[in-house]
Design an enzyme around this catalytic site. Structure first.
Site, PDB file in Angstrom:
ATOM      1  N   LYS A   1       0.836  -1.216   0.000  1.00 49.35           N
ATOM      2  CA  LYS A   1       0.000   0.000   0.000  1.00 49.35           C
ATOM      3  C   LYS A   1       0.866   1.261   0.000  1.00 49.35           C
ATOM      4  CE  LYS A   1      -2.631  -0.846   3.670  1.00 49.35           C
ATOM      5  NZ  LYS A   1      -2.073  -2.124   4.162  1.00 49.35           N
TER       6      LYS A   1
ATOM      7  N   ARG B   1     -10.864  -0.120   8.221  1.00 51.22           N
ATOM      8  CA  ARG B   1     -10.236  -1.406   8.538  1.00 51.22           C
ATOM      9  C   ARG B   1     -11.209  -2.334   9.256  1.00 51.22           C
ATOM     10  NH1 ARG B   1      -4.475   0.358   8.883  1.00 51.22           N
ATOM     11  NH2 ARG B   1      -3.138  -1.424   9.312  1.00 51.22           N
TER      12      ARG B   1
ATOM     13  N   ARG C   1      10.897  -6.110   6.008  1.00 54.66           N
ATOM     14  CA  ARG C   1      10.737  -4.680   5.768  1.00 54.66           C
ATOM     15  C   ARG C   1      11.596  -3.835   6.717  1.00 54.66           C
ATOM     16  NH1 ARG C   1       4.628  -2.432   5.208  1.00 54.66           N
ATOM     17  NH2 ARG C   1       4.625  -2.226   7.467  1.00 54.66           N
TER      18      ARG C   1
ATOM     19  N   ARG D   1      10.189  -1.103  11.702  1.00 58.54           N
ATOM     20  CA  ARG D   1       9.085  -0.498  12.453  1.00 58.54           C
ATOM     21  C   ARG D   1       8.817  -1.376  13.660  1.00 58.54           C
ATOM     22  NH1 ARG D   1       3.958   0.659   8.658  1.00 58.54           N
ATOM     23  NH2 ARG D   1       2.842  -0.341  10.351  1.00 58.54           N
TER      24      ARG D   1
ATOM     25  N   ARG E   1      -0.974  -8.738  13.749  1.00 55.88           N
ATOM     26  CA  ARG E   1      -1.526  -7.808  12.749  1.00 55.88           C
ATOM     27  C   ARG E   1      -2.157  -8.558  11.580  1.00 55.88           C
ATOM     28  NH1 ARG E   1       3.280  -4.424  11.038  1.00 55.88           N
ATOM     29  NH2 ARG E   1       1.833  -3.287   9.718  1.00 55.88           N
TER      30      ARG E   1
HETATM   31  P1  AMP Z   1      -0.466   0.779   9.251  1.00 59.40           P
HETATM   32  O1  AMP Z   1       0.697   1.716   9.137  1.00 59.40           O
HETATM   33  O2  AMP Z   1      -1.602   1.127   8.305  1.00 59.40           O
HETATM   34  O3  AMP Z   1      -0.066  -0.674   9.147  1.00 59.40           O
HETATM   35  O4  AMP Z   1      -1.076   0.982  10.725  1.00 59.40           O
HETATM   36  C1  AMP Z   1      -0.303   0.731  11.871  1.00 59.40           C
HETATM   37  C2  AMP Z   1      -1.218   0.477  13.064  1.00 59.40           C
HETATM   38  O5  AMP Z   1      -2.025   1.643  13.315  1.00 59.40           O
HETATM   39  C3  AMP Z   1      -2.214  -0.656  12.899  1.00 59.40           C
HETATM   40  O6  AMP Z   1      -1.647  -1.922  13.190  1.00 59.40           O
HETATM   41  C4  AMP Z   1      -3.298  -0.267  13.904  1.00 59.40           C
HETATM   42  O7  AMP Z   1      -2.894  -0.558  15.235  1.00 59.40           O
HETATM   43  C5  AMP Z   1      -3.333   1.248  13.768  1.00 59.40           C
HETATM   44  N1  AMP Z   1      -4.322   1.668  12.750  1.00 59.40           N
HETATM   45  C6  AMP Z   1      -4.076   2.288  11.569  1.00 59.40           C
HETATM   46  N2  AMP Z   1      -5.218   2.518  10.898  1.00 59.40           N
HETATM   47  C7  AMP Z   1      -6.216   2.018  11.667  1.00 59.40           C
HETATM   48  C8  AMP Z   1      -7.626   1.911  11.514  1.00 59.40           C
HETATM   49  N3  AMP Z   1      -8.249   2.363  10.408  1.00 59.40           N
HETATM   50  N4  AMP Z   1      -8.331   1.345  12.508  1.00 59.40           N
HETATM   51  C9  AMP Z   1      -7.726   0.892  13.630  1.00 59.40           C
HETATM   52  N5  AMP Z   1      -6.420   0.931  13.829  1.00 59.40           N
HETATM   53  C10 AMP Z   1      -5.647   1.495  12.859  1.00 59.40           C
END
Ligand code: AMP
Length: 221
Positions: free
Chosen positions: A16, A89, A128, A161, A172
């Protein structure tokens, strides 16, 4: 281009972030809820503090917090073409987004779904790394730096990360398949889903997305 509104959907590791960079060059305003939350944590805000406990465990931040944060932001971005990355999500979030867009007389043009298997997602996440200075992303399996563990441009040590650690990755991925994957059916029923095989090279995935935008396939109901 006329203003467009797209959602980028896919498992963690499906590419993404890479495709968001491509779409930014096409004029989209990229809103990544994960990036926004990481900035909130760095800034030590109330939202950052509340979110950190969930993020560190690989869990979703509660829907009410995320909906308030994202929809408030979207409300201020009316004249832009939007690429929402990492939101929605969950079904609750998808319904909140629909309700918001209906209320504002705005429409979702399409959901770009980067389709990738569980095994491949896990492998990609485990490899990553990024440069803490210039933020360039690397993957030790697919796009390694020229010299092991060092950024090609900044020559400093790459880092992972904190939620890309193996134990958190497993959580996740589990959360993705339980809470987020139902959105594929949800948007398919609404005829918004544009399925893109994410196992292709990043360049080929971008080509497919580019042709979706050019052909306006998403306009057809
Ligand atoms: P990402 O960078 O998109 O993988 O997001 C990192 C973390 O942020 C995720 O594992 C969630 O803990 C939190 N997060 C990001 N977007 C959302 C969302 N739309 N709903 C709930 N948690 C989110």
């Amino acid at each position: 281009m006329n203003t467009l509104f797209f959602v980028l959907l896919g498992s963690p590791g499906s590419g993404k972030g890479t495709q968001a960079e491509f779409l930014k060059k096409k004029g989209f305003l990229h809103l990544s809820t994960g990036e926004i939350l990481r900035a909130e944590i760095k800034g030590g805000t109330e939202l950052g503090k509340k979110s950190k406990t969930f993020i560190d465990k690989g869990e979703l931040v509660p829907d009410d917090l995320i909906n308030a944060m994202t929809l408030e932001l979207l409300d201020k971005k009316e004249g832009d073409s939007i690429l929402l990355d990492g939101y929605p999500r969950s079904l609750v979030q998808a319904e909140a987004l629909d309700f918001f867009l209906d209320n504002k007389g705005r429409k979702l043009d399409g959901v770009l779904y980067l389709d990738l298997s569980v095994e491949e997602s896990k492998k990609r996440l485990a490899g990553r790394y990024f440069c803490p200075a210039c933020k360039k992303n690397y993957n030790i399996f697919f796009s390694p730096p020229k010299e092991a563990s060092l950024c090609d441009s900044c020559r400093i040590a790459l880092v992972q990360r904190s939620d890309d650690r193996e134990d958190v990755v497993a959580e996740r991925i589990g959360v993705y398949f339980n809470s987020t994957l139902p959105l594929v059916d949800y948007y398919e029923r609404k005829k918004k889903l544009i399925r893109i095989p994410a196992s292709l090279s990043p360049e080929d995935v971008s080509k497919k997305i580019g042709s979706v935008l050019e052909n306006g396939r998403f306009e057809k109901k």
